[in-house]
Design an enzyme around this catalytic site. Structure first.
Site, PDB file in Angstrom:
ATOM      1  N   ARG B 304       0.959  -0.979  -0.004  1.00 59.28           N
ATOM      2  CA  ARG B 304      -0.123   0.660   0.036  1.00 59.28           C
ATOM      3  C   ARG B 304       1.208   1.523   0.515  1.00 59.28           C
ATOM      4  O   ARG B 304       1.840   1.354   0.563  1.00 59.28           O
ATOM      5  CB  ARG B 304      -1.039  -0.042   1.524  1.00 59.28           C
ATOM      6  CG  ARG B 304      -0.221   0.254   2.377  1.00 59.28           C
ATOM      7  CD  ARG B 304      -1.171   0.501   3.261  1.00 59.28           C
ATOM      8  NE  ARG B 304      -1.562   0.224   4.620  1.00 59.28           N
ATOM      9  CZ  ARG B 304      -0.204   0.736   5.906  1.00 59.28           C
ATOM     10  NH1 ARG B 304       0.451   1.274   5.666  1.00 59.28           N
ATOM     11  NH2 ARG B 304      -0.112  -0.504   6.829  1.00 59.28           N
ATOM     12  N   HIS B 308      -1.758   2.949   6.835  1.00 54.65           N
ATOM     13  CA  HIS B 308      -3.072   2.601   6.998  1.00 54.65           C
ATOM     14  C   HIS B 308      -4.610   2.967   7.065  1.00 54.65           C
ATOM     15  O   HIS B 308      -5.525   2.542   6.561  1.00 54.65           O
ATOM     16  CB  HIS B 308      -2.902   2.251   8.710  1.00 54.65           C
ATOM     17  CG  HIS B 308      -3.997   0.961   8.722  1.00 54.65           C
ATOM     18  ND1 HIS B 308      -4.169   0.048   8.212  1.00 54.65           N
ATOM     19  CD2 HIS B 308      -4.568   1.441   9.927  1.00 54.65           C
ATOM     20  CE1 HIS B 308      -5.516  -0.438   9.565  1.00 54.65           C
ATOM     21  NE2 HIS B 308      -5.086   0.232  10.001  1.00 54.65           N
ATOM     22  N   TYR B 317       6.778   4.851  10.952  1.00 55.49           N
ATOM     23  CA  TYR B 317       7.880   3.113  11.127  1.00 55.49           C
ATOM     24  C   TYR B 317       8.032   2.683   9.933  1.00 55.49           C
ATOM     25  O   TYR B 317       8.149   1.753   9.292  1.00 55.49           O
ATOM     26  CB  TYR B 317       6.190   2.005  11.482  1.00 55.49           C
ATOM     27  CG  TYR B 317       4.625   2.145  10.666  1.00 55.49           C
ATOM     28  CD1 TYR B 317       4.779   1.945   8.988  1.00 55.49           C
ATOM     29  CD2 TYR B 317       4.025   2.939  11.057  1.00 55.49           C
ATOM     30  CE1 TYR B 317       3.384   2.059   8.735  1.00 55.49           C
ATOM     31  CE2 TYR B 317       2.701   2.902  10.377  1.00 55.49           C
ATOM     32  CZ  TYR B 317       2.592   2.606   9.000  1.00 55.49           C
ATOM     33  OH  TYR B 317       1.260   2.903   8.525  1.00 55.49           O
TER      34      TYR B 317
END
Lengths: 327, 410
Positions: B304, B308, B317
């Protein structure tokens, strides 16, 4: 059907047999329910009669059983799931509350889950740890589920048929140590979910609201009280724990003005609290005494050597009646 | 599809002809990024980088290379019209996804889960299904749902938190997005099991991500499907991250598809950004299921590009710019098919412009419909809890109704 003696267990087996025979969509799923006939023998003979595809020995996985039963129900089958003991239902709890209970809601009525979960509950069978739970509140707090708890073989058969005919998921509790109770006649059709008054007298002094196996303690206690003191009580067997039968509860309290609630589940946030709240909302001015609860204590069900002290006993119920009436 | 082209975990067959991304296959610029990415991987243990830098990258089935070359035969399987359908489907999804993020930024829809980068996995899998097949998507799979027949305005309604956003199109078997991870996999086992019992010729497909493979329901679903040989397709989009947690922290398994061996079911690892490979893999899984050969676990390797959800900040992250650039420039599902179609003379810039214009208009029309859709009535919350309304719901509905009628505010 007249004149037949059936135990609770036989009544359940008879209901399952009848439902499997009447409708090809009915399947039973569970652990050890096929060849073995169930650890309580409630599916005995059904595997031989209906075969492996209808009476299915599943892998040992409660989420798997309930989750796949949801899928079966979505696609036109009528699964009846046996969870071997109530405390083993927890791995499947998410499937029940996050999916079975919500499917109709989130699809705006497009998909329903006509699923029956049948599970034995309660203490008194001298079982090992986690074989004796009574945690109906978890389920009775979940919109979308229905919870029924018959106290006797007659109601067990009728309610099991009702549960299967219900287009929504129903959790059917059978009390473990009710298995030997006898009744004379048995229904072949569904039984109303409403509660039943077990005993009625015009000179009643107090109501009892009880559920499932606690009926026996309640009736024995009232018999003794009547013999010892001449006081009469009306006992209401709730049968359906969610949604509760408010009308019967309220009618009864209006007649007597006193109530004692008996359940073996833990006291705090147990269904007794909900019943008191209903009376508070609907019949406060009829009350002549505070409503008492005789329940299991707020502790994990203890080892069986002392479990009888955890459970409401006839003597504890009697004491509760005396305190309520003497207030 | 020839059996030997697939990574067959079950037989552990050594597959010839499988394409591996190696340094030699990359252009100069890509190589720099690749090497940079590799260093990044070594620093962070990033599995997505690792997947493309390691000499021992597990095999995956690929048909169309990132350069737009066909390396497997597609004759008799994918014709021009299907290719164009695939391409346009991916374009539509990407346009929709980008639009949705903008709408969320403007406050016109709620928190949104983007899927850009995963179009080949979603469109390719959905295009391989028949109209009567059961689909169980997650909240990131509205791309697949749209290709399976969900209307765009309903997807907008879903992200606008409208009850009617979960309604399944007439005649379809599309369930609302599953939020609890991996739980829907069991439903796809149950529906497929029922299809098998009833002798209906359809399959059930469950979508899930790499994080879902850690859940108990993943295991239980694969196990039940294996035991009852249900016509279920377990379609995992391994995008390398479960929100922030990289796959190597999720599992010691090198691949997800290898888990199939434990259940004695078929497992395939496929390039999830290669729509030809995804389509062929799912098509073969459907055929196998309909022949009574049971379930398939498919691991589609993808990424992706974005966060998220619109409430997530991926910079915390991962090196979001670098890794997204790497994937966009080297592995993009749309670019590679465009390259191929251009080369074959099946597609040109004018067509692209025209189609994009049409898609933008279509999306705007659906947005208009969604924004003009009657708002959910507060009293609607009481509907459909049960087939028949019980006394307590009737009363609570009445209570709220009277409160509102008297001018009560939320």
């Amino acid at each position: 059907m007249m004149g037949k003696n059936l135990t609770m267990l036989q009544a359940i087996t008879e209901a399952l047999d009848q439902m499997l025979g009447n409708d090809d969509r009915v399947m039973i799923l569970g652990e050890d329910i096929g060849v073995n006939g169930g650890v309580f023998r409630s599916t005995e003979g059904l595997y031989e009669k209906y075969g492996n595809d209808r009476v299915v020995d599943t892998p040992l996985a409660e989420s798997g059983i309930i989750g796949s039963a949801i899928g079966l129900a979505l696609n036109g089958m009528l699964p009846i799931v046996e969870i071997q003991f109530l405390a083993f239902i927890y791995p499947g709890f998410e499937q029940l509350v996050s999916h079975a209970a919500r499917m109709r809601y989130r699809t705006r009525g497009q998909f329903g889950v006509p699923l029956v979960i049948r599970t034995p509950y309660g203490a008194g069978i001298r079982g090992p740890e986690l074989h004796s739970e009574s945690v109906e509140t978890f389920f009775a707090h979940t919109p979308g589920l229905k919870v029924v708890a018959p106290s006797n073989p007659y109601d067990a058969k009728g309610l099991l048929i009702s549960a299967l005919e219900d287009p929504d998921p129903v959790i059917f509790w059978n009390r473990l140590n009710c298995i030997g109770l006898l009744r004379k006649k048995f229904p072949t059709k569904c039984t109303e979910y409403q509660s039943v008054k077990q005993k009625w007298s015009r000179r009643k002094r107090s109501d009892h609201f009880c559920m499932g196996a606690m009926l026996r303690e309640a009736l024995n206690a009232t018999k003794k009280i009547e013999a010892e003191k001449g006081w009469k009580c009306e006992v209401v067997d709730l049968r359906t724990l969610y949604p509760l039968d408010r009308d019967t509860i309220v009618q009864s309290i209006k007649k007597t003005g006193r109530a004692l609630i008996v359940h073996e589940a833990h006291k705090t946030a147990g269904l007794g609290a909900e019943i008191i709240s209903i009376i508070n909302d609907e019949a406060l001015i009829y009350l002549k005494a505070p409503i008492k609860r005789v329940t299991g204590f707020d502790v994990p069900v203890p080892p069986f050597t002392i479990e009888d002290h955890y459970l409401p006993t006839v003597d504890r119920v009697k004491q509760g009646i005396v305190e309520t009436i003497s207030f | 599809m020839k059996q030997h082209l697939i990574t067959d975990i079950k037989t552990n067959k050594n597959i010839l002809g499988c394409y591996f991304m190696t340094v030699q296959n990359l252009g100069k610029f890509a190589k720099q990024i690749y090497l940079k990415g590799r260093n990044e991987m070594e620093k962070t243990g990033n599995p997505i980088m690792k997947a493309h830098s390691s000499e021992v990258e597990p095999e995956m089935f690929r048909v169309l290379t990132p350069d737009g070359e066909i390396i497997e035969t597609i004759d008799g399987k994918i014709d021009k019209s299907l290719m164009l359908k695939m391409y346009e489907s991916m374009l539509l999804l990407r346009t929709f996804d980008r639009k949705s993020i903008n709408l969320q930024r403007q406050g016109r829809i709620g928190t949104y889960a983007p899927f850009e980068g995963q179009e080949a996995s979603q469109a390719g899998s959905a295009l391989a299904l028949a109209a009567g097949d059961w689909m169980f998507p997650t909240y990131r799979d509205h791309g697949a749902a749209i290709i399976h027949g969900q209307e765009l305005y309903r997807v907008f309604l879903y992200w606008m938190a409208h009850f009617d956003g979960s309604i399944c199109p007439e005649g379809k078997r599309l369930l609302p997005p599953s939020v609890p991870i991996a739980t829907q996999m069991l439903h796809a086992v149950g529906t497929a099991w029922a299809s098998k019992i009833k002798g209906e010729k359809n399959v059930s497909i469950a979508y899930f991500g790499d994080g879902a493979t850690s859940e108990g329901d993943f295991h239980e679903a694969l196990n039940f499907a294996g035991v009852y040989k249900t016509p279920t397709i377990f379609f995992c989009q391994n995008n390398g991250y479960a929100i922030s947690v990289p796959f190597e922290k999720q599992s010691a398994s090198k691949t997800i598809s290898q888990r199939a061996a434990a259940y004695d079911i078929h497992g395939v690892r496929v390039d999830g950004n290669d729509i030809f490979a995804v389509w062929m893999t799912v098509k073969e899984a459907v055929e196998r299921a309909l022949k009574g050969e049971g379930p398939t676990l498919i691991e589609a390797i993808t990424f992706r590009y974005g966060a998220h959800t619109t409430a997530d900040n991926p910079n915390i992250y991962r090196d979001q710019d670098e890794i997204s650039t790497f994937w966009r420039e080297n592995r993009d599902p749309i670019t590679r098919l465009r390259k191929y179609l251009n080369k074959e003379g099946h597609w040109n810039e004018e067509q692209e412009e025209l189609v994009l214009k049409q898609f933008n208009e279509l999306i705007d029309a659906h947005l208009k419909k969604a924004e003009g859709y009657p708002k959910s009535d507060p009293l609607e919350m009481f509907n459909h809890v049960y087939a028949e309304e019980s006394w307590h719901l009737k009363e609570q509905k009445q209570e709220l109704n009277q409160f509102l009628k008297k001018g009560g505010k939320k």
